[in-house]
Write an enzyme that holds these catalytic residues in place. Sequence first.
Site, PDB file in Angstrom:
ATOM      1  N   HIS A 140       0.841  -1.188   0.000  1.00  0.00           N
ATOM      2  CA  HIS A 140       0.000   0.000   0.000  1.00  0.00           C
ATOM      3  C   HIS A 140       0.880   1.243   0.000  1.00  0.00           C
ATOM      4  O   HIS A 140       2.042   1.222   0.422  1.00  0.00           O
ATOM      5  CB  HIS A 140      -0.957   0.023   1.199  1.00  0.00           C
ATOM      6  CG  HIS A 140      -0.308   0.343   2.509  1.00  0.00           C
ATOM      7  ND1 HIS A 140      -0.126   1.634   2.974  1.00  0.00           N
ATOM      8  CD2 HIS A 140       0.222  -0.454   3.470  1.00  0.00           C
ATOM      9  CE1 HIS A 140       0.457   1.618   4.144  1.00  0.00           C
ATOM     10  NE2 HIS A 140       0.703   0.362   4.484  1.00  0.00           N
ATOM     11  N   CYS A 141       0.315   2.332  -0.527  1.00  0.00           N
ATOM     12  CA  CYS A 141       0.975   3.639  -0.468  1.00  0.00           C
ATOM     13  C   CYS A 141       0.117   4.524   0.441  1.00  0.00           C
ATOM     14  O   CYS A 141      -0.547   4.037   1.349  1.00  0.00           O
ATOM     15  CB  CYS A 141       1.152   4.233  -1.855  1.00  0.00           C
ATOM     16  SG  CYS A 141      -0.390   4.496  -2.745  1.00  0.00           S
ATOM     17  N   MET A 142       0.131   5.819   0.208  1.00  0.00           N
ATOM     18  CA  MET A 142      -0.606   6.726   1.089  1.00  0.00           C
ATOM     19  C   MET A 142      -2.108   6.510   1.041  1.00  0.00           C
ATOM     20  O   MET A 142      -2.795   6.616   2.062  1.00  0.00           O
ATOM     21  CB  MET A 142      -0.298   8.176   0.707  1.00  0.00           C
ATOM     22  CG  MET A 142       1.034   8.660   1.210  1.00  0.00           C
ATOM     23  SD  MET A 142       1.139   8.589   3.000  1.00  0.00           S
ATOM     24  CE  MET A 142      -0.254   9.599   3.431  1.00  0.00           C
TER      25      MET A 142
END
Length: 525
Positions: A29-31
Site C-alpha cells: 500500500h501507499c498513502m
Amino acid sequence: MSTPDKNRATAAAILPLVGGAQNVTSVAHCMTRLRLGLADRSLVQGEPLKALPAVMGVVDDETFQIVLGPGTVARVTPEFEALVAEDRAAAPAGAAAASTAAGPPAVAPAATAEGLADRGAAMRAERKAKNATPVKLFLRKIANIFVPLIPALIGCGIIAGINGLLVNAGWLTGVTPALAAIASAFMALIAVFVGYNTAKEFGGTPILGGAVAAIIVYPGVANVSAFGEKLSPGQGGVLGALGAAVLAVYVEKWCRRFMPESLDVLLTPTLTVLVSGLVTLFGLMYVAGEVSHAIGDFATWLLAHGGAGAGFILGGLFLPLVMLGLHQALIPIHTTLIEQQGYTVLLPILAMAGAGQVGSAVAVYLRLPHNKSIRKTIRSALPAGFLGVGEPLIYGVSLPLGRPFVTACVGGAFGGGFIGLFNQLGDSMGSTAIGPSGWALFPLLKGDHGLGTSLTIYAGGLLVGYLAGFVATYFFGFSKALLAEFNVDPAAAATSTAVTAGPAPAPAPNDDRSPGGPAQEPAGV
C-alpha cells in the site's frame, strides 16, 4: 461496529471481488491505495468493487490499485494480508483458475457512469502501453524508491510543524528540543534509506546499497577532499545516495559474475562497498552536490522572477505529465528541495491540478442534470477529490468526456499561478513532505512568513483552482453534441426506447415460432 471489525469487514468484502486469495500475488500500500499483484485480472469484479462503501475508486495500472484513502488503507492492508494467508491455507491450490462468468461481458451504455468508466479503463490501458518505454520504466523505478519513504516524511513533517508552533509561542521549552530531534533524525539519515531502496529496486543487495549511501551522511567525510574542496556531511543528498547505490548494484553484479563461489561471500560485499565508496567520496558527492544546489537555486529563481507564469504552466501541465508518466521525475526533485530548504515550493503549485479537477466535476454535475448515473459517480468521488485523491474524478468523469479534462487543467493553471504570484512577491511557502494533496496538505505547509500566511495562500490557491475549473468547464467544457449525448437519464432512455418499439409482432400460424409448435419442414430438407 468497532474500527478493527470494520477494517476486517472491508478487507473481507474486497478479497472475493479481486478473484480470491489464490489470485493475489502481492500486497502493498501507499498513502491512499491498496496495491495488488493479481495473477488474472479478468477475475476482478469491477463494478461491485467500486460500489463498496470504503472504496473511492480503482486504478488498473502496473499493479491493481484500490483507492481507500489516507489512514484507512494502512489499517485495511494488514487485515487483507491476514485474510489472504488464511484463505490460502484453507483453500486448495488453483482455486483462482475457476471462472464464474458465463458468456461475453455486458457493454455499458456510453452515457452512463459505467460507460464513462469503460472509456476511462480503455484510456488507462492505452496510456499504460504507451508508458512502457525504457525511460518511463526507469522513472517508475525511481518513484518506487521514494514512495515507501512518504509516511516517514509526512510524520516527521507534521512533528516539525508542531514544534515550530511551540517554539514561536515559547511553550514547552523543555520538550521542543526533543521534538526537533524526532522531526529531524529521519531527514538526516534519508540518504541511507534511499540507498537501501535503490539497491532493492535495481536488483542488488539492499543493505549494501544502504551501506554505500551511509558514507554520504557520515560526519568523518569532512576530513576528505575532492576537486580541491573539503566535503561536508550530507553533500549530494538523495541524488548522491541514489547514484552511489546504483553504482553499488552494478559493481556487485560484476563481482558475482566473475567471483569463485568459495570467495563470493567474502570478497563481493567488500569490493562492492570499497569501489562504490571510493567513487562516491571522490566523485559522486561533489557532482551530486552541485546538481542539488543547482536544482534549489533554479526553483528559487524561477518562482522569484516568473512566479505567476511558472505556477500557471506547472499547475496546468501537471495532469498531462501524469498521463505521460513523466511526473515521477519530480519526486527526487521534491526530496532534494525538502533536504535543502525544509520544504518543496513546487508541491503546493502542482496540487492545484487536483483543485481544477474538483471544480470541473462540480460543473459537470450541474451541466448534466438529467444523467443520474454520472451525477452519482461525482457525488461519491468528490470527497476523495477534496482530499487530493483525484483518480476517480479523472478516469471516471473528466478524461473520458474529453473537454472537461482540458478545462480542469485550466483550473489547475490558474490556481498554480495564484500561488506562484505570492512566491514572486516574496511569500515563499511549500510542503515539508510529498504525497498528500488537496485539503490533506494543510498540516504540512511551511513558509518564510509564518504558518498563517502559508495556510491563507494555499487556501486561496485552492479556491481559485475550484472556481477557474468550474467556470471553464461550465461555459466551455461541453459541445452541443456532448450535451445531447450525456444530458439524458440512461435508464429512462432505455425504457422509452423499449416502449416506442412496442410488442413483438405475433408469429404467423405456420411460423416455426408459433405456440402450436414448429411448422412442417419443406420437402427435400
